[in-house]
Scaffold this active site. Structure first.
Site, PDB file in Angstrom:
ATOM      1  N   THR A 123       2.844 -25.644 -50.956  1.00  0.00           N
ATOM      2  CA  THR A 123       3.696 -24.818 -51.813  1.00  0.00           C
ATOM      3  C   THR A 123       3.330 -25.095 -53.265  1.00  0.00           C
ATOM      4  O   THR A 123       3.500 -26.208 -53.751  1.00  0.00           O
ATOM      5  CB  THR A 123       5.177 -25.132 -51.567  1.00  0.00           C
ATOM      6  OG1 THR A 123       5.475 -24.903 -50.190  1.00  0.00           O
ATOM      7  CG2 THR A 123       6.065 -24.247 -52.425  1.00  0.00           C
ATOM      8  N   PHE A 157       5.658 -21.417 -43.481  1.00  0.00           N
ATOM      9  CA  PHE A 157       7.090 -21.151 -43.320  1.00  0.00           C
ATOM     10  C   PHE A 157       7.578 -21.907 -42.078  1.00  0.00           C
ATOM     11  O   PHE A 157       7.967 -21.305 -41.077  1.00  0.00           O
ATOM     12  CB  PHE A 157       7.345 -19.649 -43.181  1.00  0.00           C
ATOM     13  CG  PHE A 157       6.898 -18.842 -44.362  1.00  0.00           C
ATOM     14  CD1 PHE A 157       7.677 -18.772 -45.508  1.00  0.00           C
ATOM     15  CD2 PHE A 157       5.691 -18.168 -44.338  1.00  0.00           C
ATOM     16  CE1 PHE A 157       7.265 -18.038 -46.608  1.00  0.00           C
ATOM     17  CE2 PHE A 157       5.263 -17.420 -45.436  1.00  0.00           C
ATOM     18  CZ  PHE A 157       6.053 -17.363 -46.572  1.00  0.00           C
ATOM     19  N   LEU A 158       7.508 -23.222 -42.155  1.00  0.00           N
ATOM     20  CA  LEU A 158       7.822 -24.071 -41.014  1.00  0.00           C
ATOM     21  C   LEU A 158       9.202 -24.690 -41.169  1.00  0.00           C
ATOM     22  O   LEU A 158       9.505 -25.297 -42.198  1.00  0.00           O
ATOM     23  CB  LEU A 158       6.788 -25.195 -40.876  1.00  0.00           C
ATOM     24  CG  LEU A 158       5.317 -24.768 -40.787  1.00  0.00           C
ATOM     25  CD1 LEU A 158       4.427 -26.001 -40.746  1.00  0.00           C
ATOM     26  CD2 LEU A 158       5.087 -23.887 -39.560  1.00  0.00           C
ATOM     27  N   CYS A 268      11.932 -29.105 -48.782  1.00  0.00           N
ATOM     28  CA  CYS A 268      11.562 -27.784 -49.303  1.00  0.00           C
ATOM     29  C   CYS A 268      12.577 -27.182 -50.267  1.00  0.00           C
ATOM     30  O   CYS A 268      12.264 -26.944 -51.436  1.00  0.00           O
ATOM     31  CB  CYS A 268      11.320 -26.827 -48.143  1.00  0.00           C
ATOM     32  SG  CYS A 268       9.871 -27.229 -47.149  1.00  0.00           S
ATOM     33  N   ARG A 336      14.613 -36.795 -46.986  1.00  0.00           N
ATOM     34  CA  ARG A 336      14.393 -36.387 -48.373  1.00  0.00           C
ATOM     35  C   ARG A 336      15.526 -35.474 -48.845  1.00  0.00           C
ATOM     36  O   ARG A 336      15.836 -34.478 -48.208  1.00  0.00           O
ATOM     37  CB  ARG A 336      13.039 -35.683 -48.501  1.00  0.00           C
ATOM     38  CG  ARG A 336      11.859 -36.633 -48.445  1.00  0.00           C
ATOM     39  CD  ARG A 336      10.538 -35.912 -48.411  1.00  0.00           C
ATOM     40  NE  ARG A 336      10.299 -35.268 -47.126  1.00  0.00           N
ATOM     41  CZ  ARG A 336       9.168 -34.644 -46.811  1.00  0.00           C
ATOM     42  NH1 ARG A 336       8.184 -34.569 -47.684  1.00  0.00           N
ATOM     43  NH2 ARG A 336       9.027 -34.092 -45.609  1.00  0.00           N
TER      44      ARG A 336
END
Length: 462
Positions: A123, A157-158, A268, A336
């Site tokens: 990304t 796009f996981l 993300c 995270r």
């Protein structure tokens, strides 16, 4: 069969390499850490992703995947396609740290020997591919080489916990390209993954780079919207589950990412929302709506923590606190930006005695808090603590019945994921704090049953 090099054996790189190997490609994965390579060759994945370890072992046994520790070694075999899957973490100001991306581009330029399609799968902010192309070109110039190559963007796009299905059976594949040659290579590469023509979406590179941020920001917006609405529902006496059901039936809205809770986390959404704000700043475009999404998410978890502090105050130092769930979501060990970290830190400030459980993330939390908190099974925690906090909706938690919680000394639960039916909790004599359904305690079961069928009640009680 394509020869593919994947740079980076992290979450995206490993899933990418393994899934392409499943479709009869030969994949070389570059990972600098030799100890990590040894572990991977033994089929041991360094993070939890259901099914990935088995597919990795299968690919290794079939000689579809090899590991090397340098880009130089990988490029000696002249792979036609190179995927850059290195990390782009947030810097303190919210901008994406692209140092690893630039290092990869430099190394590729220094070692490229034949045509390749270089693909950013990480990304990255808009404009990154253009700079990558310039870096590779400059390194080739430094070597007095005139080689043809292409750069493309192919964002991932996981969903953590379901990454293999997302890759092997994608709802869409987004590619940003400049040439017909790059387009044909990617069409052939992804042909085994595509069942409908409109799944493969081509666009210019800048659009593909922005699409990744736009997708995550949209999903984060839906979450923050529902979380803010849930706070209002508590104040006006509404049931946020009813509200969700009422809007989700609208075909223009749907039900995805409308579950209110303690807020989003993970690798993300927090990172990409902040990066999109920064991209706007750099281009003199205020991303005011996205900025609010970020603020709402921060407020949501602080509001949840404040409920606990407000209820117990300084008495927390005398309490044994149980925590179910430490990962930011089920089916992953990823912590995270997990709400659990913020909750634990605040509780420790009040000198609370914490006992926690998570099926996968305990070792990661232990690395942060060491011996400041204890760990035990979900069942044992109920026997040992005064009250319970639920931060991740693991399936095993949902199997517990209301009466199982009566053993809590204070009979108090703070549920950040709305796992249980507040009506049943009230009838069992349990003080149940949740997200957007607190005023259901004012409604009798008979009154509620007037509006719901038995099937509806089973669904909302999980």
């Amino acid at each position: 069969m394509s020869r593919i090099a994947v740079i980076g054996a992290g979450y995206v790189g490993l899933v990418t390499g393994v899934c392409f190997a499943q479709k009869n490609n030969f994949v070389t994965i570059i990972e600098k850490d030799k100890n990590k390579i040894e572990s991977l060759l033994a089929g041991k994945v360094p993070f939890y992703e259901p099914g990935l370890d088995d597919l990795l072992k299968n690919a290794i046994n079939q000689n579809k995947i090899v590991f090397v520790n340098s880009i130089n070694k990988a490029l000696k075999d002249n792979p036609q396609i190179i995927f850059s899957c290195v990390g782009t973490p947030s810097m303190p100001d919210g901008d994406a740290d692209l140092s690893a991306v630039w290092n990869v581009a430099t190394e590729v330029g220094k070692n490229l020997n034949d045509y390749c399609l270089f693909i950013n799968k990480s990304t990255v902010p808009v404009g990154t591919a253009k700079k990558v192309e310039n870096i590779i070109s400059q390194e080739l110039k430094n070597r007095d080489l005139s080689l043809d190559f292409d750069v493309a963007s192919n964002p991932e796009f996981l969903k953590e916990g379901d990454a293999l299905n997302d890759f092997l059976m994608p709802d869409r594949i987004v590619v940003g390209i400049k040439t017909d040659k790059a387009k044909k290579i990617l069409e052939n590469l992804y042909k085994p993954f595509v069942s409908k023509k409109d799944q493969f979406i081509c666009m210019n590179i800048e659009s593909a780079e922005l699409t990744k941020y736009a997708s995550n920001a949209m999903l984060a917006t839906r979450i923050s919207f529902m979380n803010q609405l849930a706070l209002l529902a508590d104040k006006v006496g509404a049931d946020i589950f009813d509200v969700k059901n009422g809007i989700a039936k609208d075909s223009r809205i749907g039900s995805a990412f409308l579950n209110p809770g303690i807020g989003y986390g993970g690798s993300c959404f927090p990172k990409d929302v902040k990066a999109l704000i920064k991209i706007g700043e750099k281009n003199n475009q205020e991303m005011s709506m996205i900025r609010v999404v970020d603020k709402v998410n921060d407020y949501q978890r602080q509001n949840f923590i404040n409920k606990i502090i407000s209820y117990y105050g300084r008495n927390l130092s005398e309490k044994k606190v149980g925590i179910w769930g430490l990962s930011f979501k089920p089916e992953t060990d990823d912590i995270r930006s997990a709400p659990s970290i913020d909750v634990i830190k605040r509780l420790l400030d009040y000198e609370a005695d914490i006992i926690a459980y998570d099926p996968q993330a305990q070792s990661n939390i232990r690395n942060i808090f060491d011996n400041k908190i204890k760990f035990d099974s979900a069942k044992n925690i109920l026997n040992k603590v005064d009250f319970l906090i639920i931060l991740t909706e693991w399936k095993e938690f949902l199997n517990y019945k209301t009466n199982d919680f009566k053993i809590l000394n204070d009979k108090v639960i703070f549920d950040g994921r709305n796992c249980f039916d507040p009506i049943k909790m009230k009838s069992a004599g349990i003080r149940y704090f949740n997200i957007g359904r607190n005023n259901i305690n004012k409604i009798t079961f008979e009154e509620k049953n007037f509006f719901y069928s038995k099937e509806d009640l089973n669904e909302i009680s999980l």
